[in-house]
Design an enzyme around this catalytic site. Structure first.
Site, PDB file in Angstrom:
ATOM      1  CG  ASP A  67      23.737 -17.306  26.735  1.00  0.00           C
ATOM      2  OD1 ASP A  67      22.625 -16.781  26.893  1.00  0.00           O
ATOM      3  OD2 ASP A  67      24.805 -16.780  27.085  1.00  0.00           O
ATOM      4  CG  ASP A  69      25.025 -20.464  21.169  1.00  0.00           C
ATOM      5  OD1 ASP A  69      24.056 -19.740  21.501  1.00  0.00           O
ATOM      6  OD2 ASP A  69      26.206 -20.177  21.401  1.00  0.00           O
ATOM      7  CG  ASP A 146      36.870 -21.145  20.210  1.00  0.00           C
ATOM      8  OD1 ASP A 146      36.237 -22.219  20.367  1.00  0.00           O
ATOM      9  OD2 ASP A 146      36.543 -20.084  20.778  1.00  0.00           O
TER      10      ASP A 146
END
Length: 445
Positions: A67, A69, A146
């Protein structure tokens, strides 16, 4: 070259570290062409656009991200205006998905930690973040992520990596480190505790001491997370090719008793360690299948994870004098219902999981062999029996019998159950079976 190390908390001043192209291994040839297409179009239209997060992290350690992003200063509506193949999703986090066939490039607007009143941010009274759509700068965005390893930005204009939180050095040192004060960050989103374990297992990183310290104390906060979200996180933990390390990490950091409470209790009560050995052996097999790009069923996975709990519940019911078949059904239902309080296991997986458990007793009967071979869950149940043999040799004879029965059935028509029954006797000798007539003559007098 990289300069100055830092690990700021939200609101602290940041100093940008720019890692030039010749100081990192990321190449455009390893990035999805569709992600590059999105980055370039945003840049061409005057917006800042960066590859961000896990893809940058994985590329730095030689991985192959699935993936990609993108982070940008364009709002979701502005992104949608640039791409006809874009849809906006999410309430808690408003995102743009740019769709290219089966690939989705997720585009997120830079987010800030402080709401000046222009955004949409809502906190639960316990500190959990319910909605976070307050937009800001790239510096704001970096601090609110995070882990430092996930706060790295790849800039398409000069192929550099931008680091605001010390993440580049943490990746080099293979350390998972939270940005900001750990307890506050976990209270904002308790699932971050599972992410810390999962990413450390996936990447072979260690969890920073300050990041790990609050985990056992705050583990009960996971009960506040949506059960459906914990199901998805559970699949990521155990079906991404690092199930063994994920399980050991959950044990080590005190998270397993909250995520799988009855399994944890059963493992503790099983003094021989056979159940734990079987569970770990099953997870090794799961990792091997993922590595070989073979399918893995969530039903089989949860049959494995909850098997210790099922065995313990079954023994307790039988000790009360309950008939074996009834005890098996009750134990399966009880374990499933209790687990649903934490993890929302869909019925399309929980029902096959229970069938795998209930079929185990039929392997020892060796009756109606053809009917059992034709059962849609036979193969999964047999694989589970083989796994049980790895933990206990007492199933060796059953495994050998049913393996031979399958071999005898190969090449036969699909409806040849009677022939299989005839050939799969205890000694393996063929024998003819008389078909019983239906009607009064076949009923008891």
């Amino acid at each position: 070259m990289p300069i100055q190390e830092s690990n700021p908390s939200p609101g602290a001043s940041l100093q940008l570290r720019v890692i030039p192209r010749d100081a990192h291994p990321i190449s455009r040839k390893d990035i999805s062409p569709n992600a590059l297409r999105v980055l370039y179009r945003l840049r061409e239209n005057g917006y800042g656009a960066y590859l961000v997060g896990g893809a940058v992290r994985d590329l730095l350690v030689g991985g192959h991200p699935k993936d990609f992003d993108v982070a940008t200063n364009a709002t979701p509506e502005e992104v949608k205006a640039l791409f006809r193949n874009c849809r906006l999703i999410g309430r808690r986090f408003r995102l743009a998905h740019v769709v290219y066939g089966r690939e989705i490039i997720e585009v997120a607007t830079f987010r800030a930690n402080v709401d000046d009143g222009s955004g949409d941010r809502q906190l639960h009274e316990g500190g959990r973040l319910l909605r976070d759509n307050v937009y800001g700068t790239i510096e704001d965005d970096a601090v609110r992520r995070d882990f430092t390893a996930n706060a790295l930005y790849y800039a398409i204009e000069d192929f550099s990596v931008r680091d605001y939180t010390g993440g580049f050095e943490d990746v080099q040192n293979r350390v998972m480190k939270l940005i900001g004060e750990p307890e506050q960050r976990y209270r904002e989103d308790p699932v971050r505790m599972l992410r810390a374990v999962r990413l450390a297992a996936k990447l072979g990183f260690r969890i920073d001491d300050a990041t790990a310290a609050p985990l056992p104390l705050l583990a009960p906060l996971l009960r506040e997370a949506a059960p459906a979200r914990l199901f998805e996180e559970g699949l990521k933990l155990f079906l991404s090719g690092h199930a063994v390390e994920s399980f050991l990490g959950l044990e080590r950091h005190g998270l397993l008793p909250v995520l799988l409470p009855e399994t944890t209790a059963a493992l503790k009560a099983n003094r021989s360690g056979a159940l734990r050995g079987m569970l770990l052996e099953g997870l090794r097999g799961t990792d091997a299948r993922v590595a070989a790009d073979e399918p893995v069923s969530p039903a089989f996975l949860f049959a494995l994870l909850l098997w210790p709990a099922y065995c313990r519940a079954l023994m307790a019911l039988q000790a009360q004098g309950m008939h074996a078949a009834e005890a098996q059904r009750r134990a399966a239902d009880r374990v499933t219902v209790h687990q649903l309080e934490t993890i929302a296991l869909p019925r399309r997986f929980s029902l096959p999981m229970q069938e795998i458990w209930l079929l185990q007793s039929r392997f020892g009967q060796r009756k109606r062999v053809g009917r059992l071979l034709a059962h849609p869950r036979f193969r999964a149940a047999f694989d589970f029996l083989v796994l049980r043999q790895a933990a206990s040799d007492e199933h060796a004879e059953e495994v050998a019998f049913w393996r031979e029965a399958q071999a005898s059935a190969e090449g036969m028509p699909r409806d040849s159950g009677e022939a299989v029954d005839a050939e799969a006797g205890h000694e393996g000798a063929p024998r003819r079976r008389r078909r019983r007539r239906r009607g009064p003559s076949s009923l008891p007098a």
